[in-house]
Design an enzyme around this catalytic site. Structure first.
Site, PDB file in Angstrom:
ATOM      1  N   GLY A   1       5.452   3.838  -8.991  1.00 27.06           N
ATOM      2  CA  GLY A   1       6.105   2.532  -9.190  1.00 27.06           C
ATOM      3  C   GLY A   1       5.059   1.424  -9.163  1.00 27.06           C
ATOM      4  O   GLY A   1       5.010   0.560 -10.050  1.00 27.06           O
ATOM      5  N   HIS A   2       4.197   1.453  -8.131  1.00 26.78           N
ATOM      6  CA  HIS A   2       3.119   0.454  -8.057  1.00 26.78           C
ATOM      7  C   HIS A   2       2.191   0.583  -9.262  1.00 26.78           C
ATOM      8  O   HIS A   2       1.757  -0.415  -9.835  1.00 26.78           O
ATOM      9  CB  HIS A   2       2.291   0.645  -6.784  1.00 26.78           C
ATOM     10  CG  HIS A   2       3.055   0.475  -5.511  1.00 26.78           C
ATOM     11  ND1 HIS A   2       3.319   1.519  -4.656  1.00 26.78           N
ATOM     12  CD2 HIS A   2       3.603  -0.630  -4.941  1.00 26.78           C
ATOM     13  CE1 HIS A   2       3.990   1.074  -3.615  1.00 26.78           C
ATOM     14  NE2 HIS A   2       4.191  -0.224  -3.756  1.00 26.78           N
TER      15      HIS A   2
ATOM     16  N   GLN B   1       7.495  -9.627   7.731  1.00 30.90           N
ATOM     17  CA  GLN B   1       8.734  -9.256   7.030  1.00 30.90           C
ATOM     18  C   GLN B   1       9.443  -8.081   7.685  1.00 30.90           C
ATOM     19  O   GLN B   1      10.457  -7.606   7.171  1.00 30.90           O
ATOM     20  CB  GLN B   1       8.473  -9.007   5.549  1.00 30.90           C
ATOM     21  CG  GLN B   1       7.637  -7.776   5.231  1.00 30.90           C
ATOM     22  CD  GLN B   1       7.267  -7.724   3.752  1.00 30.90           C
ATOM     23  OE1 GLN B   1       6.410  -8.469   3.293  1.00 30.90           O
ATOM     24  NE2 GLN B   1       7.914  -6.863   2.988  1.00 30.90           N
TER      25      GLN B   1
ATOM     26  N   GLY C   1       8.467  -5.145  -8.585  1.00 34.32           N
ATOM     27  CA  GLY C   1       9.351  -4.077  -9.043  1.00 34.32           C
ATOM     28  C   GLY C   1      10.814  -4.495  -8.975  1.00 34.32           C
ATOM     29  O   GLY C   1      11.243  -5.177  -8.038  1.00 34.32           O
TER      30      GLY C   1
ATOM     31  N   ASP D   1      13.280  -3.652  -5.781  1.00 36.11           N
ATOM     32  CA  ASP D   1      13.598  -4.664  -4.773  1.00 36.11           C
ATOM     33  C   ASP D   1      14.230  -5.851  -5.499  1.00 36.11           C
ATOM     34  O   ASP D   1      13.635  -6.924  -5.621  1.00 36.11           O
ATOM     35  CB  ASP D   1      12.335  -5.089  -4.033  1.00 36.11           C
ATOM     36  CG  ASP D   1      11.758  -3.948  -3.221  1.00 36.11           C
ATOM     37  OD1 ASP D   1      12.373  -3.570  -2.224  1.00 36.11           O
ATOM     38  OD2 ASP D   1      10.710  -3.404  -3.622  1.00 36.11           O
TER      39      ASP D   1
ATOM     40  N   GLN E   1      14.664  -9.165  -3.649  1.00 29.19           N
ATOM     41  CA  GLN E   1      13.340  -9.776  -3.457  1.00 29.19           C
ATOM     42  C   GLN E   1      12.871 -10.469  -4.742  1.00 29.19           C
ATOM     43  O   GLN E   1      12.363 -11.593  -4.713  1.00 29.19           O
ATOM     44  CB  GLN E   1      12.336  -8.696  -3.041  1.00 29.19           C
ATOM     45  CG  GLN E   1      10.878  -9.134  -3.094  1.00 29.19           C
ATOM     46  CD  GLN E   1       9.943  -8.088  -2.529  1.00 29.19           C
ATOM     47  OE1 GLN E   1       9.838  -7.969  -1.322  1.00 29.19           O
ATOM     48  NE2 GLN E   1       9.253  -7.347  -3.371  1.00 29.19           N
TER      49      GLN E   1
ATOM     50  N   GLY F   1       0.806  -1.223   0.000  1.00 31.92           N
ATOM     51  CA  GLY F   1       0.000   0.000   0.000  1.00 31.92           C
ATOM     52  C   GLY F   1       0.832   1.263   0.000  1.00 31.92           C
ATOM     53  O   GLY F   1       2.032   1.257  -0.255  1.00 31.92           O
TER      54      GLY F   1
HETATM   55  O1  PAF Z   1       7.568  -5.409  -2.149  1.00 30.11           O
HETATM   56  C1  PAF Z   1       6.672  -5.340  -1.278  1.00 30.11           C
HETATM   57  O2  PAF Z   1       5.943  -4.346  -1.185  1.00 30.11           O
HETATM   58  C2  PAF Z   1       6.475  -6.493  -0.323  1.00 30.11           C
HETATM   59  O3  PAF Z   1       7.676  -7.054   0.057  1.00 30.11           O
HETATM   60  C3  PAF Z   1       5.508  -7.567  -0.871  1.00 30.11           C
HETATM   61  C4  PAF Z   1       6.084  -8.242  -2.116  1.00 30.11           C
HETATM   62  C5  PAF Z   1       4.173  -6.934  -1.216  1.00 30.11           C
HETATM   63  C6  PAF Z   1       5.290  -8.653   0.182  1.00 30.11           C
HETATM   64  O4  PAF Z   1       4.713  -8.135   1.338  1.00 30.11           O
END
Ligand code: PAF
Length: 281
Positions: free
Chosen positions: A36-37, A61, A147, A150, A153, A31
């Site tokens: 970017g989102h 996390q 994205g 990260d 990730q 959120g």
């Molecule tokens: O990149 C993020 O915003 C978070 O790490 C994700 C992938 C939504 C997991 O909570």
């Protein structure tokens, strides 16, 4: 747009979509959405018949001293943006809906999670992989969008999906930057005006590194040294790491060949920001 609070609501929507032969895209987020989102959602919208966006500040996390409570939230604004982008479902569960009492199962990816951000955030990727696995199981998307900002990730999620035979295509999308270069991040809201100016050292270091590689530098340490030099010139910046790693295996490299990830985490005041670029030779 359906705002779903429960796993069941999402499952019912997805089942109905599947009966109609419609493909489903998932954009997992925490959120406080920014451009970017929006770029992930726009890409999902263009490639999938239905788009599900999750907005969930995932507690597992965050480390015990990290910013879980302070993490910015504005569901009303997020919902308006997602509606304007043509999203079908906004999944916004409570933590108690995602983690039932007695939840005892984790998803961990080894190796790739130990360096870079994993060094100072040892439980972070376990939380990310667990929640992303759960979202994949709930939504069963054809494609899921993440994205490139990260970068670790993204590499970890790709490995998890491969190792666990998840039937989903993982799509990485380019970093979106402000006009002055700063990579878009929900955490940019923590910065004061002065810190916001200091934070430009991250993108300046990225651009300096990219330029060196473009000009023919193939010694990864030389590029890292130059990037560090840019950051160290800014008194308000404190380096957590600047490193060159194989972009898929997240293991250190010395020569630039194949896909090399140059990644950094830098504190500006109390705010830890990340940025990166991939050199592809
Ligand atoms: O990149 C993020 O915003 C978070 O790490 C994700 C992938 C939504 C997991 O909570």
């Amino acid at each position: 747009m359906l705002i779903a609070k429960t796993v069941d609501q999402v499952r019912q929507f997805v089942k109905a979509a599947r009966r109609q032969g419609r493909s489903v895209g998932l954009v997992p987020t925490m959120g406080y959405l920014h451009e970017g989102h929006a770029s992930l959602v726009t890409r999902a919208r263009s490639e999938c018949d239905c788009v599900v966006v999750s907005v969930f500040v995932n507690p597992t996390q965050f480390g015990p001293t990290e910013d879980l409570e302070a993490y910015p939230r504005d569901l009303k604004r997020d919902a308006a943006l997602l509606e304007s982008l043509g999203v079908d479902v906004l999944f916004h569960p409570e933590p108690s809906e995602m983690y039932l009492p007695g939840a005892a199962t984790w998803v961990s990816v080894e190796g790739l999670t130990e360096g870079l951000c994993g060094r100072t955030r040892p439980t972070h990727f376990r939380g990310v992989c667990t929640v992303v696995s759960k979202l994949m199981n709930i939504v069963t998307p054809d494609r899921a969008y993440f994205g490139q900002k990260d970068a670790q990730q993204l590499a970890v999620i790709r490995r998890m999906v491969r190792d666990l035979n998840m039937d989903v295509e993982v799509i990485g999308c380019p970093i979106v930057r402000e006009a002055d270069g700063l990579a878009k991040s929900s955490r940019n809201t923590y910065l004061s005006a002065d810190e916001r100016r200091s934070a430009l050292v991250l993108s300046r270091a990225v651009f300096a590194g990219e330029k060196l590689v473009r000009e023919g530098e193939r010694d990864a340490d030389a590029v890292v040294r130059a990037m560090r030099g840019v950051i160290e010139a800014e008194p308000a910046a404190r380096i957590d790491y600047v490193e060159a790693v194989d972009a898929d295996a997240v293991t250190p490299v010395t020569r630039i060949e194949g896909r090399v990830l140059f990644a950094m985490a830098v504190y500006i005041g109390k705010t830890r920001l990340i940025d990166n670029f991939i050199a592809q030779i």
